[in-house]
Design a protein around this motif. Structure first.
Motif, PDB file in Angstrom:
ATOM      1  N   THR A  88       0.793  -1.213   0.000  1.00 42.48           N
ATOM      2  CA  THR A  88       0.000   0.000   0.000  1.00 42.48           C
ATOM      3  C   THR A  88       0.836   1.277   0.000  1.00 42.48           C
ATOM      4  O   THR A  88       0.600   2.152  -0.838  1.00 42.48           O
ATOM      5  CB  THR A  88      -1.004  -0.009   1.180  1.00 42.48           C
ATOM      6  N   PRO A  89       1.840   1.428   0.880  1.00 40.04           N
ATOM      7  CA  PRO A  89       2.632   2.668   0.852  1.00 40.04           C
ATOM      8  C   PRO A  89       3.365   2.852  -0.498  1.00 40.04           C
ATOM      9  O   PRO A  89       3.420   3.966  -1.019  1.00 40.04           O
ATOM     10  CB  PRO A  89       3.645   2.493   1.999  1.00 40.04           C
ATOM     11  N   ALA A  90       3.898   1.778  -1.045  1.00 37.77           N
ATOM     12  CA  ALA A  90       4.616   1.888  -2.319  1.00 37.77           C
ATOM     13  C   ALA A  90       3.672   2.275  -3.444  1.00 37.77           C
ATOM     14  O   ALA A  90       4.014   3.099  -4.309  1.00 37.77           O
ATOM     15  CB  ALA A  90       5.308   0.567  -2.638  1.00 37.77           C
ATOM     16  N   MET A  91       2.470   1.699  -3.453  1.00 39.92           N
ATOM     17  CA  MET A  91       1.505   2.024  -4.495  1.00 39.92           C
ATOM     18  C   MET A  91       1.063   3.475  -4.373  1.00 39.92           C
ATOM     19  O   MET A  91       0.959   4.190  -5.375  1.00 39.92           O
ATOM     20  CB  MET A  91       0.290   1.098  -4.415  1.00 39.92           C
ATOM     21  N   LEU A  92       0.797   3.937  -3.154  1.00 36.08           N
ATOM     22  CA  LEU A  92       0.419   5.333  -2.952  1.00 36.08           C
ATOM     23  C   LEU A  92       1.521   6.281  -3.399  1.00 36.08           C
ATOM     24  O   LEU A  92       1.262   7.305  -4.034  1.00 36.08           O
ATOM     25  CB  LEU A  92       0.056   5.582  -1.482  1.00 36.08           C
ATOM     26  N   ASN A  93       2.749   5.931  -3.065  1.00 37.39           N
ATOM     27  CA  ASN A  93       3.890   6.739  -3.472  1.00 37.39           C
ATOM     28  C   ASN A  93       3.971   6.809  -4.993  1.00 37.39           C
ATOM     29  O   ASN A  93       4.201   7.870  -5.576  1.00 37.39           O
ATOM     30  CB  ASN A  93       5.182   6.161  -2.899  1.00 37.39           C
ATOM     31  N   HIS A  94       3.779   5.686  -5.659  1.00 37.88           N
ATOM     32  CA  HIS A  94       3.851   5.627  -7.122  1.00 37.88           C
ATOM     33  C   HIS A  94       2.713   6.446  -7.760  1.00 37.88           C
ATOM     34  O   HIS A  94       2.916   7.157  -8.733  1.00 37.88           O
ATOM     35  CB  HIS A  94       3.770   4.182  -7.587  1.00 37.88           C
TER      36      HIS A  94
END
Length: 97
Positions: A88-94
């Motif tokens: 989730t954090p990586a997807m939001l960052n992307h």
């Protein structure tokens, strides 16, 4: 970071009417319990094979989860949640950048 996952388990176990000892054990078992290990694996870890005990405990946790009370069903559910929470954090960052 470890406490974020362990505290809710501790609290839930107490709310079920279990003892503090059982709540502490369950909380440590939510993720890999780095305090577990035998005399030999801890000695190997101290004498140069850094993270040896950690890798042994990780494999042990994997097999205990997979062959536990709920077996593969519980394991797949746990892994799915961990993957979703981890991604989730990586997807939001992307998405946001």
């Amino acid at each position: 970071m470890e406490v974020a996952f362990r505290y809710p388990e501790f609290k839930a176990t107490l709310e079920k009417g279990k003892s503090v000892t059982e709540a502490l054990y369950n909380a440590r078992e939510v993720t890999t319990n780095f305090g577990r290990g035998g005399t030999i694996s801890k000695a190997i870890n101290r004498n140069g094979a850094t993270f040896f005990n950690t890798s042994v405990q990780g494999m042990d946790k994997f097999f205990r989860n997979f062959s536990g009370e709920d077996g593969a069903k519980h394991f797949v559910s746990t892994v799915s949640k961990a993957v979703i929470l981890g991604m989730t954090p990586a997807m939001l960052n992307h998405i946001l950048l």
